[in-house]
Design a protein around this motif. Sequence first.
Motif, mmCIF file in Angstrom:
data_model
loop_
_atom_site.group_PDB
_atom_site.id
_atom_site.type_symbol
_atom_site.label_atom_id
_atom_site.label_comp_id
_atom_site.label_asym_id
_atom_site.label_seq_id
_atom_site.Cartn_x
_atom_site.Cartn_y
_atom_site.Cartn_z
ATOM 1 N N GLY A 213 1.311 -1.156 0.310
ATOM 2 C CA GLY A 213 -0.076 -0.324 -0.015
ATOM 3 C C GLY A 213 1.176 1.079 0.060
ATOM 4 N N GLU A 214 2.031 1.529 0.922
ATOM 5 C CA GLU A 214 2.965 2.648 0.336
ATOM 6 C C GLU A 214 3.019 2.523 -0.382
ATOM 7 O OE1 GLU A 214 6.985 4.492 1.063
ATOM 8 O OE2 GLU A 214 6.053 2.655 1.237
ATOM 9 N N ARG A 215 3.715 1.840 -1.157
ATOM 10 C CA ARG A 215 4.859 1.675 -2.565
ATOM 11 C C ARG A 215 3.236 2.270 -4.040
ATOM 12 N NH1 ARG A 215 9.401 3.667 -3.199
ATOM 13 N NH2 ARG A 215 7.934 3.766 -1.921
ATOM 14 N N TYR A 216 2.483 1.534 -3.548
ATOM 15 C CA TYR A 216 1.535 1.923 -4.005
ATOM 16 C C TYR A 216 1.156 3.133 -4.049
ATOM 17 C CZ TYR A 216 -3.703 3.252 -5.475
ATOM 18 O OH TYR A 216 -4.671 3.573 -6.575
ATOM 19 N N VAL A 217 1.402 4.592 -2.627
ATOM 20 C CA VAL A 217 0.910 5.471 -3.349
ATOM 21 C C VAL A 217 2.166 6.381 -3.936
ATOM 22 C CG1 VAL A 217 0.327 7.364 -1.238
ATOM 23 C CG2 VAL A 217 -1.166 5.689 -1.264
ATOM 24 N N ALA A 218 3.360 6.156 -3.406
ATOM 25 C CA ALA A 218 4.108 6.771 -3.542
ATOM 26 C C ALA A 218 4.410 6.155 -5.682
ATOM 27 C CB ALA A 218 5.603 5.397 -2.948
ATOM 28 N N VAL A 219 4.018 5.335 -6.097
ATOM 29 C CA VAL A 219 4.144 5.360 -7.111
ATOM 30 C C VAL A 219 3.241 6.438 -8.047
ATOM 31 C CG1 VAL A 219 4.043 3.639 -9.524
ATOM 32 C CG2 VAL A 219 5.276 3.391 -7.396
ATOM 33 N N CYS A 220 1.488 5.912 -6.975
ATOM 34 C CA CYS A 220 0.897 6.365 -8.563
ATOM 35 C C CYS A 220 -0.166 8.492 -7.614
ATOM 36 C CB CYS A 220 -0.869 5.261 -7.893
ATOM 37 S SG CYS A 220 -0.552 3.376 -8.687
ATOM 38 N N PHE A 221 0.193 8.294 -6.449
ATOM 39 C CA PHE A 221 0.370 9.818 -5.699
ATOM 40 C C PHE A 221 1.826 9.935 -5.330
ATOM 41 C CE2 PHE A 221 -3.496 7.009 -5.987
ATOM 42 C CZ PHE A 221 -4.291 7.147 -6.311
ATOM 43 N N PRO A 222 2.231 10.374 -5.996
ATOM 44 C CA PRO A 222 4.127 11.085 -5.769
ATOM 45 C C PRO A 222 3.695 11.954 -4.640
ATOM 46 C CG PRO A 222 3.974 10.967 -7.611
ATOM 47 C CD PRO A 222 2.720 10.570 -7.783
ATOM 48 N N LEU A 223 2.651 12.822 -5.070
ATOM 49 C CA LEU A 223 2.790 14.016 -4.892
ATOM 50 C C LEU A 223 1.739 14.198 -3.469
ATOM 51 C CD1 LEU A 223 1.857 16.597 -7.559
ATOM 52 C CD2 LEU A 223 4.222 16.009 -6.851
ATOM 53 N N LYS A 224 0.281 12.617 -2.626
ATOM 54 C CA LYS A 224 0.492 12.855 -2.228
ATOM 55 C C LYS A 224 1.125 12.612 -0.845
ATOM 56 C CE LYS A 224 -4.584 13.715 -4.291
ATOM 57 N NZ LYS A 224 -5.800 13.244 -4.217
ATOM 58 N N LYS A 225 1.886 11.529 -1.219
ATOM 59 C CA LYS A 225 2.674 10.555 -0.237
ATOM 60 C C LYS A 225 3.104 10.890 1.027
ATOM 61 C CE LYS A 225 6.483 7.057 0.057
ATOM 62 N NZ LYS A 225 7.308 8.377 0.860
ATOM 63 N N VAL A 226 3.686 12.632 0.610
ATOM 64 C CA VAL A 226 4.279 12.945 2.162
ATOM 65 C C VAL A 226 2.992 13.486 3.424
ATOM 66 C CG1 VAL A 226 5.451 15.273 2.900
ATOM 67 C CG2 VAL A 226 6.053 14.265 0.561
ATOM 68 N N TYR A 227 1.864 13.587 2.716
ATOM 69 C CA TYR A 227 1.070 14.265 3.732
ATOM 70 C C TYR A 227 0.160 12.639 3.644
ATOM 71 C CZ TYR A 227 1.978 18.667 1.590
ATOM 72 O OH TYR A 227 2.807 19.708 1.135
ATOM 73 N N VAL A 228 0.131 11.794 3.177
ATOM 74 C CA VAL A 228 -0.899 10.894 2.839
ATOM 75 C C VAL A 228 -0.031 9.634 4.203
ATOM 76 C CG1 VAL A 228 -2.247 8.868 1.877
ATOM 77 C CG2 VAL A 228 -2.489 10.925 1.638
#
Length: 359
Positions: free
Chosen positions: A115-130
């Motif tokens: 899940g962490e990798r999914y957010v990092a790859v598909c939503f890189p701009l939101k990863k820092v906050y999510v």
Amino acid sequence: MVAGLMRILVRRNEIERLRQMASDIKRTYIWVVWALGFPSNILCVVTVLSMRGPSPATFLVSTLAVTDGLAISAKLLAHQFGQWQVYMGTVGCKSNFWAIFLSSLANWTLVLICGERYVAVCFPLKKVYVVTRRRCQVTVLALALTLLIFFASVYYVMRDADSTGYYCGTYNKYLAFWTTGWYWINTLISLFLPFLCIVLLTALIVYGLMRSRRERRGILGKTADVRQHLMDGSNNKNRRGTNQRLLKEAEAVERSITAMLILAAAIFLLLALPTCIYLLAYKQPRYGESRDPLLEARWALFDQIQFVLIDSSHAVNFFLYFLSAQRFRRQLYHVIRCRRLPGRESQSRTLEMTNITHP
């Protein structure tokens, strides 16, 4: 008559051979898995925690290594208690859930990494906050407490020692549920649901990487066209060459990440699929039901093989990281030599190998 006796003798020998193979595997395999997995998981934790700039990814990977090491240790302990017929008593039987709990926690921690990798790859701009380290810690703690309370409650209510205290059993009023309903509930929570989540998230990550590559090609192509009208021929060629080099480097990184994901997914499928097949295909004999001894001997051997594979899933992550992540190898090399990574490598905040997902 002689031919019939020969067939019976061959069949009996085959049954004995299969049973002996299953017994030998059951007696020794857990020691091999523990000898490979426990030290490697400790080394994995030390390597990951030695990296500067702790991130959510490094926390999850170190948590996975800890739970994997504890899971195979709990399975070894339970295996030895059963083999040597150690006195369990009521307390021992009601607390005999640790192996299942830790194994389930390891599988669900792997889901969190995906899940962490999914957010990092598909939503890189939101990863820092999510995805933050604090949220990962709270999520892991909540997951561990939920699984612990669930398994501990079931074992406390339904399980107990027999009159001798050396064997564990289920209360008669819960026996029907334990052999049917609990069989599938336990399998669903500890294996089937994590398996499906990991497969789905891996597919989404691969799709996200492919989409990012297409978008990057389009952006670089448009940038090259604009610069072609603004710069002279010599500078334009240099700029286009730089763009092509950056594109190739980005695609090389993506291919590496994709390869790690496919490798991890294939390893997880290879190790978990036999267990899924066994749980879905093999039917437990009913009380008083007679079965073909040769067929039962074959299933017994397959049962031990699937145990070897699924338990090995707690021991292979370190080797996957080592083979597929250059940064992990470099850090491991410096940890072994008791040195700190020089320069910019020591200041890296993320761990490339956390793109791996697993068993």
